[in-house]
Design an enzyme around this catalytic site. Structure first.
Site, PDB file in Angstrom:
ATOM      1  N   ARG A 299     -73.785 -52.207  -4.427  1.00  0.00           N
ATOM      2  CA  ARG A 299     -73.185 -53.042  -5.475  1.00  0.00           C
ATOM      3  C   ARG A 299     -74.135 -53.250  -6.663  1.00  0.00           C
ATOM      4  NH1 ARG A 299     -69.332 -56.993  -4.435  1.00  0.00           N
ATOM      5  NH2 ARG A 299     -69.892 -56.929  -2.230  1.00  0.00           N
ATOM      6  N   TYR A 340     -60.456 -60.585  -1.221  1.00  0.00           N
ATOM      7  CA  TYR A 340     -61.524 -61.593  -1.011  1.00  0.00           C
ATOM      8  C   TYR A 340     -61.477 -62.750  -2.002  1.00  0.00           C
ATOM      9  CZ  TYR A 340     -63.516 -56.971   0.315  1.00  0.00           C
ATOM     10  OH  TYR A 340     -63.730 -55.700   0.770  1.00  0.00           O
ATOM     11  N   CYS A 367     -45.739 -53.828  -6.567  1.00  0.00           N
ATOM     12  CA  CYS A 367     -44.689 -54.671  -5.988  1.00  0.00           C
ATOM     13  C   CYS A 367     -45.243 -55.498  -4.848  1.00  0.00           C
ATOM     14  CB  CYS A 367     -43.544 -53.799  -5.506  1.00  0.00           C
ATOM     15  SG  CYS A 367     -42.769 -52.998  -6.874  1.00  0.00           S
TER      16      CYS A 367
END
Ligand code: LLP
Length: 438
Positions: A299, A340, A367
């Site tokens: 990350r 999350y 949807c």
């Protein structure tokens, strides 16, 4: 006035003439040139962060210490080429990531194959292609690698993934170091010591050390230090009881990233220094030679090097309730809010000089009522056709994208000396390519 300009979180964001610039590129121009949704990547920042890790690890842990780019955060051919050029290793977690690294010409001896459920064919493919290390989770995997390696006349290097029993206080779905985790073998229960003993007895296995990863998006340094203490203590315990001294200790990834103004700014080099102090002290006190330290940032290498540009398609105001801004993407390119409830900074990127006073929920096009990118944010009021920018989307967005509703995935453009497409936009033909007509 609460101008949108105040929300620029990172130094690769700026504003000129009311337009958001990213990595010195005009985002409105890029949206017109490539279409939306569009993922942008800042090459300079990716390289710079890789260098911060590499230099800090060498400086504080000594020669041989290295970052592995955890490519689950964002995997495409170009990122392995960048990792190769920056001379860092990589962590891959599937046959798809492995294949992509091979296509990039990444030297597989510097690749570490993760995952808690590797099939025999995964193992064979990786060994045949000269994988550096397997990071082994369980006995079943250990025996499977041993058997396949022996059949091929190889003694395969591995690290054992161990769970140090640390709660890193992050979202439960991304905490991985607790004793009851689906990953790794627990130290606390005594099972880790047993699996080490077993690994040392197998002819096809060359045990080089241990791995631990406590979780992701962690801001506090304490759980990392606690985990490092436990792991290094285990190195000492094994040396004493079995006479095996680990050569490598991989401390995993997990440093947090600033998604919104209230998140702290993290100094990765300083974090590495603090963790190194712990390890050095323990090694000195207990007369253990410090193993070669590896870390696996994902990350923190790509998140703030990325952003996503959308186009606003409809603005719906439900009197007395709430406002929705529906965009041309959603959970298919960024499922993190749906999964999350992750925080993001949202901007109307072609109206940066306007006040951020329009409270709305950014809704995706799929949807599903839960297909939201962010709820109750304040942005400059958009109209259909304006661009909506979501910041810090480089990690775990494209890599977790899907074709739900058969929505084609966005293009990814790398911004360096020039702007170039590194992942092409999917077409309706692409999403139906594997279908077989009856
Ligand atoms: N090493 C191992 C063994 C891992 O499991 C992970 C992430 C990393 C390294 C890299 O951690 P990082 O530096 O990126 O925190 N999809 C979730 C994140 C899942 C992380 C999985 N493992 C999200 O979007 O937040």
């Amino acid at each position: 006035m609460n101008c949108q300009k105040t929300k620029l979180l990172h130094d690769n964001l700026s504003v000129k003439d009311g337009t958001l610039y990213f990595a010195d590129y005009n985002t409105t121009t890029l949206a017109r040139k490539y279409g939306t949704p569009l993922m942008l990547l800042d090459e300079k920042k990716i390289r710079n962060t890789m260098r911060i890790y590499k230099n800090a690890m060498e400086k504080y842990f000594g020669k041989g210490a290295k970052p592995l780019y955890a490519s689950k955060a964002l995997s495409f051919v170009g990122i392995y080429q960048i990792a190769k050029e920056e001379e860092i290793n990589t962590d891959i977690v599937s046959i798809g990531e492995l294949y992509t690294a091979i296509k990039a010409g990444f030297p597989l001896e510097n690749a570490f194959f993760h995952g808690n459920a590797k099939s025999d064919s995964d193992i064979e493919f990786a060994i045949d292609n000269g994988i550096g290390y397997f990071i082994v989770d369980t006995y079943d995997e250990l025996y499977a690698i041993d058997k396949i390696a022996q059949k091929k006349g190889v003694c395969q290097k591995i690290l054992l993934r161990l769970t140090p029993g640390i709660d890193p206080h992050t979202h439960s779905a991304i905490a991985t170091g607790k004793v009851d985790s689906k990953f790794g073998t627990a130290i606390e229960t005594g099972q880790a010591l047993k699996i080490v003993k077993e690994a040392l007895s197998l002819k096809g296995i060359d045990l080089r050390g241990y791995h631990s990863h406590i979780g992701s998006q962690i801001f506090d340094i304490k759980p990392f230090c606690d985990s490092a203490d436990i792991m290094i203590r285990f190195v000492g315990e094994v040396k004493e009881t079995l006479g095996f001294e680990a050569e490598i200790l991989n401390l995993g990834g997990g440093f947090g990233v600033r998604y919104v103004e209230s998140d702290p700014v993290i100094d990765y080099a300083e974090n590495i220094r603090l963790i190194s102090e712990h390890i050095k002290d323990y090694c000195q006190e207990n007369e253990i030679e410090m193993p070669t330290i590896l870390m696996e940032p994902g990350r923190s290498i790509v998140a703030d090097s990325g952003m996503t540009l959308y186009t606003a398609l409809s603005i719906k105001e439900i009197d007395g309730y709430k406002n929705y801004v529906a965009i041309d993407g959603g959970m298919t390119d960024n499922p993190r809010y749906a999964l999350y409830q992750s925080s993001y900074t949202v901007l109307t990127s072609n109206k940066m000089d306007k006040e951020a006073s329009y409270e709305c929920t950014i809704a995706g096009r799929n949807c599903e009522s839960g297909d939201l990118i962010q709820e109750n944010v304040k942005i400059a009021k958009p109209q259909r056709g304006d661009n909506i920018a979501v910041l810090v989307t480089g990690a775990y967005n494209y890599s977790m994208a899907s074709n739900y509703n058969r929505v084609p995935r966005p293009a990814v453009v790398l911004l360096g000396d020039t702007d170039r497409v590194v992942i092409k936009r999917e077409t309706p033909e692409d999403v139906s390519r594997l279908d077989v007509t009856l």
